[in-house]
Design a protein around this motif. Structure first.
Motif, PDB file in Angstrom:
ATOM      1  N   ALA A 105     109.450  50.740 170.257  1.00 16.29           N
ATOM      2  CA  ALA A 105     110.218  49.664 170.880  1.00 16.29           C
ATOM      3  C   ALA A 105     111.680  50.066 171.065  1.00 16.29           C
ATOM      4  O   ALA A 105     112.279  49.782 172.108  1.00 16.29           O
ATOM      5  CB  ALA A 105     110.103  48.387 170.048  1.00 16.29           C
ATOM      6  N   TRP A 106     112.252  50.738 170.084  1.00 15.42           N
ATOM      7  CA  TRP A 106     113.640  51.179 170.198  1.00 15.42           C
ATOM      8  C   TRP A 106     113.782  52.225 171.309  1.00 15.42           C
ATOM      9  O   TRP A 106     114.768  52.229 172.035  1.00 15.42           O
ATOM     10  CB  TRP A 106     114.158  51.700 168.869  1.00 15.42           C
ATOM     11  CG  TRP A 106     115.566  52.183 168.967  1.00 15.42           C
ATOM     12  CD1 TRP A 106     116.020  53.451 168.810  1.00 15.42           C
ATOM     13  CD2 TRP A 106     116.728  51.399 169.270  1.00 15.42           C
ATOM     14  NE1 TRP A 106     117.372  53.504 169.006  1.00 15.42           N
ATOM     15  CE2 TRP A 106     117.835  52.266 169.284  1.00 15.42           C
ATOM     16  CE3 TRP A 106     116.931  50.047 169.547  1.00 15.42           C
ATOM     17  CZ2 TRP A 106     119.136  51.831 169.562  1.00 15.42           C
ATOM     18  CZ3 TRP A 106     118.226  49.610 169.814  1.00 15.42           C
ATOM     19  CH2 TRP A 106     119.310  50.495 169.816  1.00 15.42           C
ATOM     20  N   GLN A 107     112.779  53.084 171.486  1.00 15.53           N
ATOM     21  CA  GLN A 107     112.799  54.050 172.588  1.00 15.53           C
ATOM     22  C   GLN A 107     112.852  53.322 173.939  1.00 15.53           C
ATOM     23  O   GLN A 107     113.540  53.766 174.857  1.00 15.53           O
ATOM     24  CB  GLN A 107     111.566  54.947 172.558  1.00 15.53           C
ATOM     25  CG  GLN A 107     111.576  55.966 171.455  1.00 15.53           C
ATOM     26  CD  GLN A 107     110.264  56.744 171.370  1.00 15.53           C
ATOM     27  OE1 GLN A 107     109.243  56.311 171.914  1.00 15.53           O
ATOM     28  NE2 GLN A 107     110.295  57.865 170.696  1.00 15.53           N
ATOM     29  N   VAL A 108     112.124  52.224 174.047  1.00 19.96           N
ATOM     30  CA  VAL A 108     112.133  51.430 175.276  1.00 19.96           C
ATOM     31  C   VAL A 108     113.543  50.899 175.543  1.00 19.96           C
ATOM     32  O   VAL A 108     114.034  50.955 176.678  1.00 19.96           O
ATOM     33  CB  VAL A 108     111.110  50.271 175.192  1.00 19.96           C
ATOM     34  CG1 VAL A 108     111.275  49.291 176.345  1.00 19.96           C
ATOM     35  CG2 VAL A 108     109.688  50.821 175.142  1.00 19.96           C
ATOM     36  N   VAL A 109     114.203  50.405 174.513  1.00 21.61           N
ATOM     37  CA  VAL A 109     115.573  49.898 174.668  1.00 21.61           C
ATOM     38  C   VAL A 109     116.508  51.024 175.097  1.00 21.61           C
ATOM     39  O   VAL A 109     117.294  50.868 176.041  1.00 21.61           O
ATOM     40  CB  VAL A 109     116.077  49.241 173.364  1.00 21.61           C
ATOM     41  CG1 VAL A 109     117.567  48.910 173.449  1.00 21.61           C
ATOM     42  CG2 VAL A 109     115.268  47.994 173.047  1.00 21.61           C
ATOM     43  N   GLU A 110     116.424  52.171 174.437  1.00 20.29           N
ATOM     44  CA  GLU A 110     117.291  53.302 174.790  1.00 20.29           C
ATOM     45  C   GLU A 110     117.077  53.741 176.241  1.00 20.29           C
ATOM     46  O   GLU A 110     118.037  54.002 176.968  1.00 20.29           O
ATOM     47  CB  GLU A 110     117.038  54.478 173.854  1.00 20.29           C
ATOM     48  CG  GLU A 110     117.575  54.269 172.456  1.00 20.29           C
ATOM     49  CD  GLU A 110     117.307  55.449 171.564  1.00 20.29           C
ATOM     50  OE1 GLU A 110     118.246  55.850 170.850  1.00 20.29           O
ATOM     51  OE2 GLU A 110     116.168  55.967 171.572  1.00 20.29           O
ATOM     52  N   GLU A 111     115.827  53.809 176.668  1.00 26.87           N
ATOM     53  CA  GLU A 111     115.505  54.194 178.047  1.00 26.87           C
ATOM     54  C   GLU A 111     116.082  53.175 179.034  1.00 26.87           C
ATOM     55  O   GLU A 111     116.633  53.544 180.067  1.00 26.87           O
ATOM     56  CB  GLU A 111     113.994  54.301 178.223  1.00 26.87           C
ATOM     57  CG  GLU A 111     113.550  54.628 179.619  1.00 26.87           C
ATOM     58  CD  GLU A 111     113.626  56.100 179.967  1.00 26.87           C
ATOM     59  OE1 GLU A 111     113.455  56.418 181.152  1.00 26.87           O
ATOM     60  OE2 GLU A 111     113.846  56.932 179.071  1.00 26.87           O
ATOM     61  N   PHE A 112     115.963  51.897 178.719  1.00 27.85           N
ATOM     62  CA  PHE A 112     116.504  50.849 179.582  1.00 27.85           C
ATOM     63  C   PHE A 112     118.024  50.969 179.687  1.00 27.85           C
ATOM     64  O   PHE A 112     118.588  50.848 180.773  1.00 27.85           O
ATOM     65  CB  PHE A 112     116.098  49.478 179.061  1.00 27.85           C
ATOM     66  CG  PHE A 112     116.659  48.338 179.862  1.00 27.85           C
ATOM     67  CD1 PHE A 112     116.199  48.071 181.147  1.00 27.85           C
ATOM     68  CD2 PHE A 112     117.635  47.515 179.342  1.00 27.85           C
ATOM     69  CE1 PHE A 112     116.711  47.023 181.896  1.00 27.85           C
ATOM     70  CE2 PHE A 112     118.159  46.460 180.070  1.00 27.85           C
ATOM     71  CZ  PHE A 112     117.691  46.220 181.361  1.00 27.85           C
ATOM     72  N   VAL A 113     118.691  51.230 178.576  1.00 28.93           N
ATOM     73  CA  VAL A 113     120.149  51.380 178.592  1.00 28.93           C
ATOM     74  C   VAL A 113     120.541  52.584 179.449  1.00 28.93           C
ATOM     75  O   VAL A 113     121.493  52.523 180.229  1.00 28.93           O
ATOM     76  CB  VAL A 113     120.706  51.516 177.157  1.00 28.93           C
ATOM     77  CG1 VAL A 113     122.162  51.949 177.165  1.00 28.93           C
ATOM     78  CG2 VAL A 113     120.546  50.202 176.399  1.00 28.93           C
ATOM     79  N   ARG A 114     119.794  53.675 179.334  1.00 28.26           N
ATOM     80  CA  ARG A 114     120.098  54.889 180.091  1.00 28.26           C
ATOM     81  C   ARG A 114     119.841  54.731 181.588  1.00 28.26           C
ATOM     82  O   ARG A 114     120.630  55.182 182.411  1.00 28.26           O
ATOM     83  CB  ARG A 114     119.240  56.057 179.576  1.00 28.26           C
ATOM     84  CG  ARG A 114     119.982  57.076 178.796  1.00 28.26           C
ATOM     85  CD  ARG A 114     119.231  58.361 178.489  1.00 28.26           C
ATOM     86  NE  ARG A 114     117.798  58.382 178.598  1.00 28.26           N
ATOM     87  CZ  ARG A 114     116.935  58.035 177.649  1.00 28.26           C
ATOM     88  NH1 ARG A 114     117.387  57.601 176.485  1.00 28.26           N
ATOM     89  NH2 ARG A 114     115.640  58.095 177.834  1.00 28.26           N
ATOM     90  N   THR A 115     118.731  54.103 181.947  1.00 22.55           N
ATOM     91  CA  THR A 115     118.303  54.092 183.349  1.00 22.55           C
ATOM     92  C   THR A 115     118.473  52.750 184.050  1.00 22.55           C
ATOM     93  O   THR A 115     118.525  52.704 185.274  1.00 22.55           O
ATOM     94  CB  THR A 115     116.821  54.487 183.461  1.00 22.55           C
ATOM     95  OG1 THR A 115     116.019  53.453 182.874  1.00 22.55           O
ATOM     96  CG2 THR A 115     116.555  55.830 182.805  1.00 22.55           C
TER      97      THR A 115
END
Length: 127
Positions: A105-115
């Motif tokens: 879930a945290w990976q999803v948040v990081e990806e959303f912040v990046r892209t």
């Protein structure tokens, strides 16, 4: 990017928005150490908004694309059991089909912040 999250001192959602990604990571780590929390992240526009609610290792990710549209991220592999996670200030039950491992879930948040692209996270199921 802006974010708001559960206060580690009060345990209640604090809707004050911040914009520093480093402070988001710090807040997430504080909440993770406490074992539960909730956060909301958005890009430069009002929508989309990505939310992460968790309790222990169980997490659920929501996506709001406008005022009336909300979806849940389906688990790549469903959890063994249903779980209750924090949404705003309450524990809410979710079926195993939507329960993610907290790291994923945290990976999803990081990806959303990046892209800024929530579609890259996986399959969204509209509520």
């Amino acid at each position: 990017m802006s974010w708001s999250a559960t206060s580690p001192t009060s345990g209640k959602f604090a809707p004050v928005e911040r914009s520093d990604f480093a402070s988001l990571i710090e807040r997430f780590n504080e909440l993770r150490a406490q074992g539960r929390g909730y956060l909301e992240v958005r890009g430069s526009a009002v929508f989309p908004v990505l939310t992460l609610g968790f309790a222990r290792a169980a997490a659920v990710v929501h996506l709001m694309t406008d005022e009336d549209a909300m979806s849940l991220l389906a688990a790549d592999e469903p959890a063994d059991t249903d779980a209750a996670v924090v949404v705003l200030d309450d524990l809410v039950d979710f079926t195993a089909d939507f329960v993610l491992n907290l790291d994923r879930a945290w990976q999803v948040v990081e990806e959303f912040v990046r892209t800024g692209d929530p579609c890259r996270a996986g399959e969204w199921r509209e509520l």
